[in-house]
Design a protein around this motif. Structure first.
Motif, PDB file in Angstrom:
ATOM      1  N   GLN A 288       0.862  -1.171   0.000  1.00 49.83           N
ATOM      2  CA  GLN A 288       0.000   0.000   0.000  1.00 49.83           C
ATOM      3  C   GLN A 288       0.904   1.228   0.000  1.00 49.83           C
ATOM      4  O   GLN A 288       1.956   1.224   0.622  1.00 49.83           O
ATOM      5  N   PHE A 289       0.461   2.266  -0.695  1.00 51.39           N
ATOM      6  CA  PHE A 289       1.340   3.400  -0.973  1.00 51.39           C
ATOM      7  C   PHE A 289       0.702   4.698  -0.495  1.00 51.39           C
ATOM      8  O   PHE A 289      -0.482   4.953  -0.754  1.00 51.39           O
ATOM      9  N   MET A 290       1.489   5.517   0.199  1.00 47.78           N
ATOM     10  CA  MET A 290       1.033   6.818   0.671  1.00 47.78           C
ATOM     11  C   MET A 290       1.967   7.882   0.093  1.00 47.78           C
ATOM     12  O   MET A 290       3.191   7.723   0.126  1.00 47.78           O
ATOM     13  N   PHE A 291       1.370   8.963  -0.403  1.00 49.17           N
ATOM     14  CA  PHE A 291       2.131   9.966  -1.143  1.00 49.17           C
ATOM     15  C   PHE A 291       1.656  11.358  -0.749  1.00 49.17           C
ATOM     16  O   PHE A 291       0.469  11.591  -0.544  1.00 49.17           O
ATOM     17  N   GLY A 292       2.590  12.292  -0.619  1.00 50.82           N
ATOM     18  CA  GLY A 292       2.185  13.663  -0.330  1.00 50.82           C
ATOM     19  C   GLY A 292       3.374  14.530   0.002  1.00 50.82           C
ATOM     20  O   GLY A 292       4.524  14.068   0.027  1.00 50.82           O
ATOM     21  N   LYS A 293       3.102  15.804   0.265  1.00 51.93           N
ATOM     22  CA  LYS A 293       4.173  16.720   0.638  1.00 51.93           C
ATOM     23  C   LYS A 293       4.633  16.403   2.058  1.00 51.93           C
ATOM     24  O   LYS A 293       3.825  16.317   2.973  1.00 51.93           O
ATOM     25  N   GLY A 294       5.942  16.263   2.202  1.00 54.11           N
ATOM     26  CA  GLY A 294       6.482  15.847   3.491  1.00 54.11           C
ATOM     27  C   GLY A 294       7.006  16.978   4.339  1.00 54.11           C
ATOM     28  O   GLY A 294       7.445  16.757   5.462  1.00 54.11           O
ATOM     29  N   ALA A 295       7.000  18.190   3.836  1.00 50.27           N
ATOM     30  CA  ALA A 295       7.533  19.303   4.604  1.00 50.27           C
ATOM     31  C   ALA A 295       6.884  20.587   4.121  1.00 50.27           C
ATOM     32  O   ALA A 295       6.047  20.594   3.219  1.00 50.27           O
ATOM     33  N   GLY A 296       7.300  21.692   4.737  1.00 51.71           N
ATOM     34  CA  GLY A 296       6.746  22.985   4.366  1.00 51.71           C
ATOM     35  C   GLY A 296       5.783  23.493   5.421  1.00 51.71           C
ATOM     36  O   GLY A 296       5.289  22.735   6.265  1.00 51.71           O
ATOM     37  N   SER A 297       5.515  24.775   5.367  1.00 55.08           N
ATOM     38  CA  SER A 297       4.714  25.427   6.398  1.00 55.08           C
ATOM     39  C   SER A 297       3.307  24.848   6.509  1.00 55.08           C
ATOM     40  O   SER A 297       2.923  24.304   7.551  1.00 55.08           O
ATOM     41  N   LEU A 298       2.522  24.927   5.446  1.00 59.02           N
ATOM     42  CA  LEU A 298       1.116  24.516   5.536  1.00 59.02           C
ATOM     43  C   LEU A 298       0.918  23.003   5.582  1.00 59.02           C
ATOM     44  O   LEU A 298       0.061  22.524   6.336  1.00 59.02           O
TER      45      LEU A 298
END
Length: 402
Positions: A288-298
């Motif tokens: 199973q795969f999870m994907f997304g932005k891992g850092a940054g303010s918001l």
């Protein structure tokens, strides 16, 4: 629970993001009532009343009206002191400091149990991707085999520029710094420590075992060379900085952080730019795969917000897997296949390779591909930090199941 009154420690990029998402959201009954910062003289966003700010930690910690501490400072030792003091006073805490958590998590878990108080930290690992709570709740069984992925957006952005845009490494690093993906001193990201600390935290929730960061082999991308990039392209793979924890038998597991040759059929091959991607593998559900932005303010602030909302429902981590009678044991007595490129560092003399599959010598550089134990990499890691040397993992785990 009524309105949550928050004492916020830190008002940098993430702290300001938390302030912004709390202002935007309509479903969280919470407000920031005091913000502790290092310097009161530093300019702040104009719409925030200066009376909200203090430079005294005790002004928050000793205030009986504050229901929740949210801590997003970048000083690991100061973070530890704040979190420890709050838990001792039975004030629940939300933290995003992965370095602090990775080095003190065992102690902080005991403090939570002893004082009957919650510490939440979904934002510490992969920003907006809810890895920890999924591992804690959805994968609450012994069928989990592996958690593997790209846990650092800065290094991934750099490698994406190199492999997808034919950008020289130094130029890609400079771009990452200019865009704010990498710090002026980028070593925390590119040497693999950010990924390491996240992996330590993830492993507690994946397998119920805490392993101290010093006991885990970690190798970054700072010494990658044109010859390594050329070799990867010839093999039609990309180099990614990958962290993984994997069961190697029913009663043992291993974990490490290394650059890896990633083939196009792997999910993480297509995780580019500043994004993170995590693959969770189990006995009955494959991958199973999870994907997304891992850092940054918001993105990070949205994860902090999720923890704040969880506290409205009195949520806490139960660490159920730590109570399992048959938890797997950490081992480094496993064989890895590695690519080692070097010039002056005598890699074949330093590492006791059990088998060498390929070897190449030239005036520019030498490389070999061989099988070596992870324990040997740890034993000799001080000798493997030369600028003329680059190591990468060639995957052996589960290659027959992809």
């Amino acid at each position: 629970m009524g309105k949550i009154r928050i004492g916020l420690f830190g008002f940098g990029v993430v702290g300001q993001g938390i302030y912004e998402v709390l202002r935007r959201t309509k479903n969280v009954d919470a407000e920031i009532v005091k913000i502790c910062v290092r310097s009161l003289d530093k300019p702040r966003p104009g719409e925030i009343d200066r009376r909200f700010f203090t430079d005294s930690a005790d002004e928050i910690l000793l205030d009986p009206a504050i229901d929740l501490i949210v801590e997003v400072i970048d000083d690991a030792e100061a973070s530890y002191r704040i979190v420890k003091a709050a838990l001792e006073r039975k004030i629940p805490v939300v933290s995003g400091n992965k370095a602090m958590l990775a080095n003190h998590l065992q102690e902080l878990i005991e403090m939570q149990k002893r004082n009957g108080v919650a510490l939440l930290y979904d934002a510490s690992s992969c920003g907006s991707i809810p890895v920890i709570r999924n591992l804690e709740e959805y994968y609450d069984n012994d069928l989990l085999l592996e958690v593997k992925g790209i846990l650092n957006g800065s290094s991934n952005y750099i490698l994406s520029r190199v492999f997808d845009h034919q950008c020289p490494y130094a130029e890609a690093l400079a771009q990452a710094q200019a865009l704010g993906f990498a710090e002026s001193d980028p070593s925390f990201d590119i040497e693999g420590y950010d990924s390491l600390f996240k992996l330590v935290i993830i492993t507690v929730h994946a397998l119920g075992v805490y392993v101290h960061p010093r006991d885990i082999f970690t190798y970054g991308i700072s010494t990658i060379h044109d010859s390594d990039i050329r070799y990867a392209r010839e093999k039609r793979v990309k180099i990614k900085l990958v962290a993984q924890v994997v069961k190697v038998a029913g009663d043992r597991f291993t974990m490490f952080v290394m650059p890896e040759f990633v083939s196009p059929k792997k999910y993480i091959y297509s995780v580019d730019d500043e994004y993170n991607g995590v693959v969770i593998r189990g006995e009955c559900y494959d991958r199973q795969f999870m994907f997304g932005k891992g850092a940054g303010s918001l993105p990070t602030a949205s994860s902090i917000l999720s923890d704040i909302m969880a506290r409205q429902h009195d949520y806490r981590y139960e660490y159920k897997k730590m109570n399992y009678a048959d938890r797997p044991a950490y081992t480094t007595d496993i064989l890895l296949r590695i690519y080692a490129r070097y010039t002056d560092t005598p890699v074949p003399a330093i590492l006791p390779f059990e088998k060498i599959h390929e070897q190449y010598f030239s005036s520019e550089c030498n490389y070999l591909i061989g099988d070596v134990k992870l324990s040997a990499l740890i034993e000799h890691r001080a000798e493997l930090n030369g600028k003329d040397l680059f190591l990468a993992n060639i995957p052996l785990f589960f290659i027959d199941r992809d």
